[in-house]
Design a protein around this motif. Structure first.
Motif, PDB file in Angstrom:
ATOM      1  N   GLU A  75       0.949  -1.106  -0.062  1.00 14.80           N
ATOM      2  CA  GLU A  75       0.147   0.010  -0.197  1.00 14.80           C
ATOM      3  C   GLU A  75       0.936   1.348  -0.019  1.00 14.80           C
ATOM      4  O   GLU A  75       0.597   2.284  -0.841  1.00 14.80           O
ATOM      5  N   LYS A  76       2.064   1.021   0.774  1.00 16.37           N
ATOM      6  CA  LYS A  76       2.942   2.288   0.643  1.00 16.37           C
ATOM      7  C   LYS A  76       3.724   2.381  -0.548  1.00 16.37           C
ATOM      8  O   LYS A  76       3.973   3.324  -1.004  1.00 16.37           O
ATOM      9  N   VAL A  77       4.037   1.457  -1.140  1.00 19.88           N
ATOM     10  CA  VAL A  77       4.787   1.391  -2.254  1.00 19.88           C
ATOM     11  C   VAL A  77       3.965   1.907  -3.372  1.00 19.88           C
ATOM     12  O   VAL A  77       4.421   2.497  -4.505  1.00 19.88           O
ATOM     13  N   THR A  78       2.553   1.642  -3.356  1.00 24.47           N
ATOM     14  CA  THR A  78       1.801   2.163  -4.407  1.00 24.47           C
ATOM     15  C   THR A  78       1.870   3.695  -4.540  1.00 24.47           C
ATOM     16  O   THR A  78       2.039   4.324  -5.665  1.00 24.47           O
ATOM     17  N   ILE A  79       2.068   4.473  -3.358  1.00 25.16           N
ATOM     18  CA  ILE A  79       2.358   5.644  -3.279  1.00 25.16           C
ATOM     19  C   ILE A  79       3.606   6.062  -3.822  1.00 25.16           C
ATOM     20  O   ILE A  79       3.789   6.991  -4.474  1.00 25.16           O
ATOM     21  N   GLY A  80       4.625   5.285  -3.599  1.00 27.12           N
ATOM     22  CA  GLY A  80       6.015   5.434  -4.246  1.00 27.12           C
ATOM     23  C   GLY A  80       6.020   5.276  -5.792  1.00 27.12           C
ATOM     24  O   GLY A  80       6.665   6.083  -6.515  1.00 27.12           O
ATOM     25  N   VAL A  81       5.086   4.475  -6.266  1.00 26.44           N
ATOM     26  CA  VAL A  81       4.985   4.272  -7.688  1.00 26.44           C
ATOM     27  C   VAL A  81       4.266   5.610  -8.302  1.00 26.44           C
ATOM     28  O   VAL A  81       5.157   5.890  -9.286  1.00 26.44           O
ATOM     29  N   LEU A  82       3.284   6.124  -7.734  1.00 22.12           N
ATOM     30  CA  LEU A  82       2.819   7.371  -8.316  1.00 22.12           C
ATOM     31  C   LEU A  82       3.880   8.338  -8.398  1.00 22.12           C
ATOM     32  O   LEU A  82       3.982   9.196  -9.396  1.00 22.12           O
ATOM     33  N   THR A  83       4.510   8.432  -7.243  1.00 21.58           N
ATOM     34  CA  THR A  83       5.508   9.609  -7.140  1.00 21.58           C
ATOM     35  C   THR A  83       6.790   9.426  -8.043  1.00 21.58           C
ATOM     36  O   THR A  83       7.124  10.372  -8.421  1.00 21.58           O
ATOM     37  N   GLN A  84       7.152   8.295  -8.184  1.00 21.01           N
ATOM     38  CA  GLN A  84       8.243   7.851  -9.247  1.00 21.01           C
ATOM     39  C   GLN A  84       7.686   8.268 -10.623  1.00 21.01           C
ATOM     40  O   GLN A  84       8.425   8.939 -11.346  1.00 21.01           O
ATOM     41  N   LEU A  85       6.418   8.005 -10.843  1.00 18.01           N
ATOM     42  CA  LEU A  85       6.045   8.497 -12.248  1.00 18.01           C
ATOM     43  C   LEU A  85       6.045   9.900 -12.498  1.00 18.01           C
ATOM     44  O   LEU A  85       6.405  10.437 -13.696  1.00 18.01           O
ATOM     45  N   ALA A  86       5.456  10.710 -11.438  1.00 17.66           N
ATOM     46  CA  ALA A  86       5.489  11.957 -11.448  1.00 17.66           C
ATOM     47  C   ALA A  86       6.931  12.514 -11.737  1.00 17.66           C
ATOM     48  O   ALA A  86       7.259  13.557 -12.261  1.00 17.66           O
ATOM     49  N   PRO A 119       3.758  11.037 -18.931  1.00 17.40           N
ATOM     50  CA  PRO A 119       2.762  11.406 -19.577  1.00 17.40           C
ATOM     51  C   PRO A 119       1.284  11.587 -18.704  1.00 17.40           C
ATOM     52  O   PRO A 119       1.041  10.361 -18.008  1.00 17.40           O
ATOM     53  N   ARG A 120       0.610  12.358 -18.602  1.00 23.90           N
ATOM     54  CA  ARG A 120      -0.546  12.683 -17.707  1.00 23.90           C
ATOM     55  C   ARG A 120      -1.594  11.483 -18.035  1.00 23.90           C
ATOM     56  O   ARG A 120      -1.999  10.810 -17.234  1.00 23.90           O
ATOM     57  N   PRO A 121      -1.915  11.077 -19.462  1.00 27.67           N
ATOM     58  CA  PRO A 121      -2.767  10.083 -19.679  1.00 27.67           C
ATOM     59  C   PRO A 121      -2.506   8.534 -19.063  1.00 27.67           C
ATOM     60  O   PRO A 121      -3.332   7.849 -18.507  1.00 27.67           O
ATOM     61  N   PHE A 122      -1.183   8.302 -19.040  1.00 27.90           N
ATOM     62  CA  PHE A 122      -0.599   7.137 -18.450  1.00 27.90           C
ATOM     63  C   PHE A 122      -0.724   7.040 -17.023  1.00 27.90           C
ATOM     64  O   PHE A 122      -1.173   6.143 -16.347  1.00 27.90           O
ATOM     65  N   PHE A 123      -0.288   8.082 -16.386  1.00 30.01           N
ATOM     66  CA  PHE A 123      -0.464   8.280 -15.088  1.00 30.01           C
ATOM     67  C   PHE A 123      -1.760   8.133 -14.653  1.00 30.01           C
ATOM     68  O   PHE A 123      -2.102   7.504 -13.640  1.00 30.01           O
ATOM     69  N   LEU A 144      -2.222  15.114  -9.095  1.00 21.50           N
ATOM     70  CA  LEU A 144      -2.670  14.449 -10.451  1.00 21.50           C
ATOM     71  C   LEU A 144      -3.734  13.552  -9.931  1.00 21.50           C
ATOM     72  O   LEU A 144      -4.698  13.296 -10.740  1.00 21.50           O
ATOM     73  N   SER A 145      -3.290  12.747  -9.042  1.00 22.39           N
ATOM     74  CA  SER A 145      -4.504  11.677  -8.590  1.00 22.39           C
ATOM     75  C   SER A 145      -5.913  12.258  -8.270  1.00 22.39           C
ATOM     76  O   SER A 145      -6.815  11.706  -8.308  1.00 22.39           O
ATOM     77  N   ALA A 146      -5.929  13.519  -7.449  1.00 13.56           N
ATOM     78  CA  ALA A 146      -6.943  14.044  -7.021  1.00 13.56           C
ATOM     79  C   ALA A 146      -8.047  14.158  -8.135  1.00 13.56           C
ATOM     80  O   ALA A 146      -9.073  14.727  -8.303  1.00 13.56           O
ATOM     81  N   GLN A 147      -7.291  14.516  -9.568  1.00 18.13           N
ATOM     82  CA  GLN A 147      -8.243  14.844 -10.834  1.00 18.13           C
ATOM     83  C   GLN A 147      -8.592  13.653 -11.413  1.00 18.13           C
ATOM     84  O   GLN A 147      -9.449  13.829 -12.409  1.00 18.13           O
ATOM     85  N   VAL A 148      -8.445  12.424 -10.923  1.00 20.35           N
ATOM     86  CA  VAL A 148      -8.955  11.205 -11.530  1.00 20.35           C
ATOM     87  C   VAL A 148     -10.227  10.837 -10.771  1.00 20.35           C
ATOM     88  O   VAL A 148     -10.152  10.572  -9.498  1.00 20.35           O
TER      89      VAL A 148
END
Length: 364
Positions: free
Chosen positions: A275-286, A291-295, A360-364
């Motif tokens: 669950e914590k790694v998931t936030i790490g993944v999104l942060t790594q992508l940022a 690209p935003r569509p992929f994110f 960015l996540s808040a916009q999905v």
């Protein structure tokens, strides 16, 4: 630098696999007497199967209850018990922290090790690495050993009976494998075995990602209904085998370093590793400027399996700069895997990426 690929000697997965524990250990040359370190849940579900399996071969074995955290103290306790009993083989059964503790103890004792995960919540089972925590739940160190497990035995019957949250956490952990592998490939930084990745390791990491996206949601539905389905079989293999081989032989990067930063914040201690790694993944992508569509596609997938996508999901206020900077500072300390990214990374960059990913996540 040499290319290095490592794996366990044998991987076994199937319904009621616990019934074959001793036979599968025997198949790779493991010997009795055996000390089995088990979580309370794994013991309650599989002890009878272990007993019958050991009895069929006439093997002597003992069970030691795991206390709940992979700390130096717990590792030393297992080592002391193993030496007192004079065992030749050690088995870890349960979640990732049980397995890490058993693996570390077996390394100190220089004896064979089999790992039997009862949940598919991490990619820890196949590796030669243990994540060690302090008594407060903060990551203390990675311990990397000379050898991978002799045996990894995954009982799908147990996985299907576990809360679906554990499977989802394993999906979150495994999701990082492809992105971190790609970062290490581009930077030509060493993997967890101090070598460069191979084509095979990177291909496994990519296949892991594809499998997760294709089957993750369906596998969660299966576990929610306590069903062993083809989708669950594929996801357990992805979470455990594909991700395990992929991360160890390709390498870690930002996602897991950010996980380590998150462990500095008390509100995250009740959340699972994945669950914590998931936030790490999104942060790594940022951080990498994907690209935003992929994110957004990744965020939608994470929501489909009920994984965190916002810092507030871990009890963190994205506007609390003291907390954000604490995470970023820990994630970028010398020697952290974030420095395997194909560009220099600073704490300020990570702080910005944490907040950018959250926005960015808040916009999905």
């Amino acid at each position: 630098m040499m290319q290095v690929f490592c794996s366990p000697l044998r991987y076994v997965q199937g319904i009621s696999a616990s019934n074959q524990l001793a036979q599968q250990m025997d198949a790779v040359g493991m010997k009795p007497p055996v000390l089995l370190v088990a979580s309370k849940s794994a013991r309650s579900q599989a002890e009878k199967a272990w007993q019958e399996s050991m009895k069929q071969l006439g093997w002597e074995f003992s069970i030691l209850d795991f206390t709940g955290e992979c700390t130096p103290k717990e590792i030393d306790s297992v080592v002391a018990r193993a030496k007192t009993l004079g065992v030749k083989s050690l088995v870890g059964a349960g979640g990732g922290k049980v397995l890490d503790t058993a693996r570390a103890a077996a390394n100190i004792c220089n004896i064979s090790i089999a790992l039997a995960p009862s949940i598919a919540s991490t990619d820890a089972p196949t590796s030669a690495l243990s994540v060690v925590y302090d008594e407060q739940g903060k990551v203390l160190e990675y311990r990397i050993f000379k050898r991978n497990p002799d045996l990894v035995l995954v009982d799908l019957s147990l996985i299907a009976q576990a809360p679906v949250r554990f499977l989802a956490a394993g999906i979150g952990d495994a999701l990082s494998t492809y992105f971190e592998s790609d970062a290490c490939r581009l930077s030509r930084k060493p993997n967890m075995r101090s070598g460069l990745s191979t084509q095979a390791a990177f291909a496994l990491a990519r296949f892991c990602f594809d499998s997760i996206i294709a089957d993750g949601a369906d596998a969660c539905v299966a576990v929610a209904n306590k069903i062993v389905s083809p989708a669950l079989e594929r996801i357990v293999e992805a979470n455990t085998l594909l991700s395990g081989l992929g991360f160890e032989s390709s390498g870690l990067a930002a996602a897991h370093a950010i996980h380590n930063g998150l462990t500095m914040i008390p509100s995250t201690h009740d959340f699972l590793h994945g669950e914590k790694v998931t936030i790490g993944v999104l942060t790594q992508l940022a951080l990498e400027g994907k690209p935003r569509p992929f994110f957004q596609d990744i965020v939608r997938f994470l929501k489909s399996v009920n994984l965190p996508t916002r810092l507030k999901d871990l009890g963190i206020d994205a506007n609390d700069l003291n907390v954000i900077n604490t995470i970023a500072k820990r994630a970028t300390q010398p020697g952290e895997t974030i420095h395997n990214e194909p560009f220099p990374v600073t704490a300020a960059m990570v702080a910005d990426a944490l907040r950018a990913a959250d926005a960015l996540s808040a916009q999905v």
